[in-house]
Design an enzyme around this catalytic site. Sequence first.
Site, PDB file in Angstrom:
ATOM      1  N   ASP A 158       3.049  -1.367   1.019  1.00  0.00           N
ATOM      2  CA  ASP A 158       3.368  -0.484   2.130  1.00  0.00           C
ATOM      3  C   ASP A 158       3.979  -1.355   3.219  1.00  0.00           C
ATOM      4  OD1 ASP A 158       3.409   2.222   3.063  1.00  0.00           O
ATOM      5  OD2 ASP A 158       1.900   1.687   4.534  1.00  0.00           O
ATOM      6  N   THR A 159       4.923  -0.773   3.946  1.00  0.00           N
ATOM      7  CA  THR A 159       5.652  -1.499   4.974  1.00  0.00           C
ATOM      8  C   THR A 159       5.755  -0.641   6.220  1.00  0.00           C
ATOM      9  OG1 THR A 159       6.969  -2.687   3.338  1.00  0.00           O
ATOM     10  CG2 THR A 159       7.882  -2.567   5.547  1.00  0.00           C
TER      11      THR A 159
END
Length: 108
Positions: A34-35
Amino acid sequence: MKTFPETQDTIEGNAIQKANYIKEQYGLDCFADDTGLEVEALDGAPGVISARYAGPQRNAEDNMNAVLDELKSKDNRSAQFKTVIALQFQGKRITFEGICKGEITKIK
């Protein structure tokens, strides 16, 4: 396209949640990530909700414009992209974090 659950309140939490989902649903070792974009003057926002910051349509241009609009009156434009990778492997979970620091430039 298959979507995976992202209901956690941290980038790390979402990465772990997605890796756990694959392990639980399919029994496979895997990694997931996830970013998020964290803007200092916005107290770390949009952060974990970067993809849906401007609404559930998940439109990148709308998200970018929302951030730029909120930064109009701010001098501090320091920001960073943060990525967390969660690895599920042989019954163990390991997380890795990467950060790319920068700043949001002003539109001329």
